[in-house]
Write a protein that holds these residues in place. Structure first.
Motif, PDB file in Angstrom:
ATOM      1  N   ALA A 140       0.830  -1.206   0.000  1.00  0.00           N
ATOM      2  CA  ALA A 140       0.000   0.000   0.000  1.00  0.00           C
ATOM      3  C   ALA A 140       0.864   1.256   0.000  1.00  0.00           C
ATOM      4  N   LEU A 141       2.053   1.162   0.603  1.00  0.00           N
ATOM      5  CA  LEU A 141       2.938   2.315   0.645  1.00  0.00           C
ATOM      6  C   LEU A 141       3.633   2.559  -0.693  1.00  0.00           C
ATOM      7  N   LEU A 142       3.528   1.596  -1.600  1.00  0.00           N
ATOM      8  CA  LEU A 142       4.083   1.814  -2.928  1.00  0.00           C
ATOM      9  C   LEU A 142       3.283   2.857  -3.690  1.00  0.00           C
ATOM     10  N   HIS A 143       2.112   3.189  -3.177  1.00  0.00           N
ATOM     11  CA  HIS A 143       1.303   4.260  -3.758  1.00  0.00           C
ATOM     12  C   HIS A 143       1.827   5.592  -3.219  1.00  0.00           C
ATOM     13  N   PHE A 144       2.543   6.299  -4.025  1.00  0.00           N
ATOM     14  CA  PHE A 144       3.050   7.607  -3.604  1.00  0.00           C
ATOM     15  C   PHE A 144       3.347   8.416  -4.853  1.00  0.00           C
ATOM     16  N   TYR A 145       3.511   9.726  -4.650  1.00  0.00           N
ATOM     17  CA  TYR A 145       3.850  10.611  -5.759  1.00  0.00           C
ATOM     18  C   TYR A 145       5.301  11.051  -5.628  1.00  0.00           C
ATOM     19  N   THR A 146       6.018  10.998  -6.732  1.00  0.00           N
ATOM     20  CA  THR A 146       7.410  11.418  -6.743  1.00  0.00           C
ATOM     21  C   THR A 146       7.496  12.940  -6.629  1.00  0.00           C
ATOM     22  N   PRO A 147       8.663  13.487  -6.311  1.00  0.00           N
ATOM     23  CA  PRO A 147       8.797  14.950  -6.276  1.00  0.00           C
ATOM     24  C   PRO A 147       8.388  15.608  -7.590  1.00  0.00           C
ATOM     25  N   GLN A 148       8.678  14.954  -8.703  1.00  0.00           N
ATOM     26  CA  GLN A 148       8.298  15.516  -9.993  1.00  0.00           C
ATOM     27  C   GLN A 148       6.773  15.572 -10.149  1.00  0.00           C
ATOM     28  N   GLN A 149       6.108  14.501  -9.695  1.00  0.00           N
ATOM     29  CA  GLN A 149       4.642  14.485  -9.767  1.00  0.00           C
ATOM     30  C   GLN A 149       4.030  15.497  -8.811  1.00  0.00           C
ATOM     31  N   MET A 150       4.615  15.641  -7.638  1.00  0.00           N
ATOM     32  CA  MET A 150       4.136  16.646  -6.691  1.00  0.00           C
ATOM     33  C   MET A 150       4.247  18.044  -7.303  1.00  0.00           C
ATOM     34  N   ASN A 151       5.311  18.269  -8.048  1.00  0.00           N
ATOM     35  CA  ASN A 151       5.495  19.548  -8.707  1.00  0.00           C
ATOM     36  C   ASN A 151       4.409  19.797  -9.743  1.00  0.00           C
ATOM     37  N   GLU A 152       4.007  18.738 -10.455  1.00  0.00           N
ATOM     38  CA  GLU A 152       2.913  18.855 -11.427  1.00  0.00           C
ATOM     39  C   GLU A 152       1.610  19.256 -10.727  1.00  0.00           C
ATOM     40  N   ILE A 153       1.360  18.644  -9.575  1.00  0.00           N
ATOM     41  CA  ILE A 153       0.122  18.928  -8.837  1.00  0.00           C
ATOM     42  C   ILE A 153       0.111  20.375  -8.362  1.00  0.00           C
ATOM     43  N   VAL A 154       1.245  20.840  -7.856  1.00  0.00           N
ATOM     44  CA  VAL A 154       1.338  22.226  -7.380  1.00  0.00           C
ATOM     45  C   VAL A 154       1.002  23.195  -8.502  1.00  0.00           C
ATOM     46  N   HIS A 155       1.509  22.917  -9.701  1.00  0.00           N
ATOM     47  CA  HIS A 155       1.310  23.844 -10.808  1.00  0.00           C
ATOM     48  C   HIS A 155      -0.126  23.863 -11.316  1.00  0.00           C
ATOM     49  N   VAL A 156      -0.909  22.845 -10.966  1.00  0.00           N
ATOM     50  CA  VAL A 156      -2.334  22.874 -11.307  1.00  0.00           C
ATOM     51  C   VAL A 156      -3.001  24.078 -10.650  1.00  0.00           C
ATOM     52  N   PHE A 157      -2.591  24.373  -9.418  1.00  0.00           N
ATOM     53  CA  PHE A 157      -3.202  25.475  -8.677  1.00  0.00           C
ATOM     54  C   PHE A 157      -2.793  26.843  -9.230  1.00  0.00           C
ATOM     55  N   ASP A 158      -1.704  26.893  -9.986  1.00  0.00           N
ATOM     56  CA  ASP A 158      -1.263  28.170 -10.551  1.00  0.00           C
ATOM     57  C   ASP A 158      -2.300  28.753 -11.511  1.00  0.00           C
ATOM     58  N   LYS A 159      -3.156  27.899 -12.050  1.00  0.00           N
ATOM     59  CA  LYS A 159      -4.154  28.358 -13.015  1.00  0.00           C
ATOM     60  C   LYS A 159      -5.299  29.117 -12.349  1.00  0.00           C
ATOM     61  N   ASP A 160      -5.410  29.003 -11.021  1.00  0.00           N
ATOM     62  CA  ASP A 160      -6.483  29.678 -10.290  1.00  0.00           C
ATOM     63  C   ASP A 160      -6.126  31.155 -10.143  1.00  0.00           C
ATOM     64  N   LYS A 161      -6.966  32.019 -10.669  1.00  0.00           N
ATOM     65  CA  LYS A 161      -6.683  33.456 -10.633  1.00  0.00           C
ATOM     66  C   LYS A 161      -6.952  34.073  -9.266  1.00  0.00           C
ATOM     67  N   ASP A 162      -7.740  33.384  -8.433  1.00  0.00           N
ATOM     68  CA  ASP A 162      -8.046  33.909  -7.102  1.00  0.00           C
ATOM     69  C   ASP A 162      -6.892  33.589  -6.156  1.00  0.00           C
TER      70      ASP A 162
END
Length: 334
Positions: A134-156
């Motif tokens: 179950a712990l094999l389910h994780f996001y790499t630093p690169q994937q975490m960076n992708e997720i962070v940039h999703v929020f950049d699209k929010d203008k608020d």
């Protein structure tokens, strides 16, 4: 059912209703008056009560759908309810929580002698265990960076910084969903660069963490972005840190489901949402990535605040498994 109306004190109840006058139908309608005495050592928080009542309401609706009064069920029928949950693909840990609420429902009914036996007393969720896979389910630093940039699209600015902060608190600092939900502004010690975390237990044991500089900078940015044209809804004398932007609870403490919804939308946006993944995968990501970078189990234990080092040791096993997989891909097959 408003949480403020859930808890009735013993004196209030005894003055309005004699135990001998309580009928099964009255109990079913007013069970929230009784269960506080059988959970959390008789002193549940409003958050605990809310979750218990949500699970009991779900169970009662299932009973009504099957034309059965909940207080007339036997153990076999509770097993059928567990089977229903399994068929709905609820995870074992979720089923464990749901059955705990059902047991509390019957424990309260037994206390006032509406039933002789708690039919859910011996019904347990499927074994959860500490599955390394179950712990094999994780996001790499690169994937975490992708997720962070999703929020950049929010203008608020408010929602953008809030959502980034939620991700940092879980994926970088290793907080659980409930700990993010419970966080308060008053928990922040700016001089010591520390935050007192209200843990997952009923009383929310307070433990300090020392976030990285980037997380603290994000907290400051977020607090400055909170709209000033609406008053923040206090939680008693405390000020919720992570605020809701929904119309129903604007500027109030965000719900745990609200946190899940934000993260699920972000994961879907960058094609990283997988069946069975919950917010807890961010905490796993924190532990896994930290160990892979430092090989320091004690540091992982301190960051995730594990009491038992054996729990932390799982991350070393995960890293070994991942290294073996990576090595096998590099070795040419004859």
């Amino acid at each position: 059912m408003p949480v403020n109306n859930l808890i009735t004190t013993t004196n209030q109840l005894s003055s309005t209703l004699d135990v001998q006058q309580i009928t099964p139908d009255y109990f079913l309608t007013h069970y929230s008056e009784f269960i506080p005495r059988v959970i959390a050592k008789g002193n549940p928080s409003s958050d605990t009560m809310r979750h218990y009542c949500n699970q009991i309401d779900f169970f009662v609706r299932w009973c009504i759908t099957h034309e059965r009064h909940p207080l007339a069920l036997n153990e076999y029928q509770i097993l059928m309810y567990r089977e229903f949950l399994l068929n709905r693909q609820y995870k074992p840990d979720s089923i464990q929580v749901m059955l705990a609420a059902v047991r509390a429902f019957y424990a309260a009914a037994k206390k006032i002698e509406l039933i002789q036996v708690n039919p859910a007393a011996d019904v347990e969720a499927p074994s959860i265990g500490h599955n390394v896979d179950a712990l094999l389910h994780f996001y790499t630093p690169q994937q975490m960076n992708e997720i962070v940039h999703v929020f950049d699209k929010d203008k608020d600015t408010f929602t953008r910084t809030r959502n980034r902060l939620i991700l940092y608190l879980m994926g970088v600092e290793g907080l659980r969903n409930i700990e993010v939900h419970r966080a308060c502004v008053e928990d922040i010690n700016w001089e010591a660069n520390a935050i007192m975390i209200r843990g997952k237990g009923t009383k929310g044991r307070m433990e300090p963490i020392y976030p990285c500089e980037e997380t603290f900078e994000l907290i400051e940015e977020y607090l400055k972005a909170i709209p000033t044209d609406h008053a923040v809804k206090k939680d008693g004398v405390l000020t919720p840190l992570i605020l809701s932007s929904s119309n129903r609870n604007f500027m109030g403490r965000i719900s745990r489901n609200g946190i899940r919804s934000i993260m699920n939308k972000a994961l879907t946006a960058c094609d990283l949402k997988h069946p069975g993944y919950s917010c807890h995968v961010f905490r796993h990501s924190c532990g896994t990535n930290l160990y892979k970078e430092t090989k320091d189990l004690r540091l992982v234990q301190d960051t995730l605040r594990h009491r038992d080092p054996k729990v932390t040791a799982r991350y070393a096993h995960v890293a070994d498994r991942l290294d073996k997989r990576h090595t096998s891909k590099l070795v040419p097959h004859e």
